[in-house]
Design an enzyme around this catalytic site. Structure first.
Site, short mmCIF file in Angstrom:
data_model
loop_
_atom_site.label_atom_id
_atom_site.label_comp_id
_atom_site.label_asym_id
_atom_site.label_seq_id
_atom_site.Cartn_x
_atom_site.Cartn_y
_atom_site.Cartn_z
N GLN A 1 0.38 -11.93 9.94
CA GLN A 1 0.84 -10.72 9.25
C GLN A 1 -0.04 -9.51 9.53
O GLN A 1 0.42 -8.37 9.52
CB GLN A 1 0.90 -11.00 7.73
CG GLN A 1 1.59 -9.94 6.91
CD GLN A 1 0.92 -9.76 5.56
OE1 GLN A 1 -0.27 -9.47 5.48
NE2 GLN A 1 1.70 -9.92 4.50
N GLN B 1 0.83 -1.20 0.00
CA GLN B 1 0.00 0.00 0.00
C GLN B 1 0.87 1.25 0.00
O GLN B 1 1.91 1.30 0.63
CB GLN B 1 -0.93 0.01 1.22
CG GLN B 1 -2.15 0.88 1.00
CD GLN B 1 -3.34 0.43 1.85
OE1 GLN B 1 -3.43 -0.73 2.21
NE2 GLN B 1 -4.23 1.34 2.15
#
Length: 317
Positions: A257, A9
């Site tokens: 994660q 991102q």
């Protein structure tokens, strides 16, 4: 030895993938398949939407993946460069790990898009807007950043808030995540800890910290329904910075994660120690500079345009 790596991102921008889609039917097929999988015209947002639409986590995550897979699909089908033949391993930064798994056939394209859409929604909804924040620490190594995060977690009333390392990106940049007030304290204390500067990031949720536990639980359920399958190549996982080949192990690591640290610096060092001398970034120019700072002796290239792909294909022939 080559590693193919996939961005996370922050690499999104309006117009991403447009040139590839105009030049190649294989790229168009990827964007159309993602649109169908999501029952959403994500490609239209990528092509000509508003910036704030694309930066919404639930849109940005599948969009970044789609752009990278379109780049790979063109490389393989237009130029005959097969990932499984030309790479020794893959890795991705945060959501890029899902892209990497799609690239090595552990997830279908449609499943990857749906998982990332859900991941984005779950991460956004895990913490109310305004409660959490993130900051990039410039000129910070992991030791300085850890000491700062521990100090900033202590409130003026001597209680504790969440302030944790989210991304260990490279030797000069670490990202922290947690409660908004703790992140503000960290920015104010940065110079006292020998860190050049702390910059609050324009994100809507505190990713990769323990506040994301509700999102991790949702992803655990989703990955039970849609687990990764066999890998065409080994993958280096974010949360352990180690080589993974077992899909069941990777399913658990993907859940970890969500709340865990992205150990990108360590992942690059691990790949380099295992013999990777050439890092190829697909669909962005974000990870390449980081790799250059982590392993200056390694070769790095970023493939974004048709010209980039053509040059790389010639090099591989």
């Amino acid at each position: 030895m080559r590693a193919f790596i996939f961005p996370g991102q922050g690499s999104q921008k309006i117009g991403m993938g447009v040139d590839l889609a105009e030049a190649s039917p294989h790229a168009r097929e990827v964007f159309e398949e993602v649109d169908d999988a999501l029952a959403q015209k994500l490609s239209a947002i990528m092509r000509e939407g508003l910036e704030d639409q694309l930066t919404l986590t639930a849109n940005a995550q599948p969009a970044i993946m789609a752009n990278a897979i379109a780049t790979l699909r063109v490389l393989e089908r237009e130029f005959g460069v097969e990932l499984a033949e030309k790479a020794a391993c893959v890795a991705g930064h945060s959501l890029g790990e899902y892209t990497a798994l799609c690239a090595i056939n552990a997830f279908t394209l449609g499943d990857t898009a749906r998982l990332l859409k859900l991941r984005g929604q779950a991460m956004q909804e895990a913490v109310p807007v305004g409660i959490g924040a993130m900051a990039a620490l410039l000129g910070a190594d992991i030791d300085k950043a850890t000491a700062l995060a521990e100090a900033a977690a202590i409130t003026p009333t001597n209680s504790r808030e969440v302030c944790e390392i989210a991304n260990d990106n490279d030797p000069t940049q670490v990202v922290i995540s947690g409660h908004a007030e703790a992140i503000e304290r960290a920015i104010a204390l940065a110079k006292d800890h020998g860190i050049k500067r702390g910059i609050k990031l324009p994100v809507s949720a505190p990713f990769h910290c323990s506040l994301m536990q509700p999102a991790a639980e949702r992803m655990a359920q989703a990955l039970e329904r849609t687990p990764p399958q066999g890998f065409a190549l080994p993958l280096y996982a974010n949360v352990t910075a180690t080589r993974v080949t077992d899909p069941r192990e990777e399913r658990d690591l993907l859940v970890q994660q969500v709340t865990g640290r992205v150990r990108w610096r360590e992942s690059v060092l691990a790949m380099h120690a295992d013999g990777v001398e050439y890092f190829v970034e697909l669909g962005g120019k974000v990870l390449g500079p980081m790799v250059g700072r982590i392993a200056p002796e390694a070769r790095v290239t970023s493939l974004v345009t048709m010209a980039d792909l053509e040059a790389f294909a010639k090099e591989c022939s």
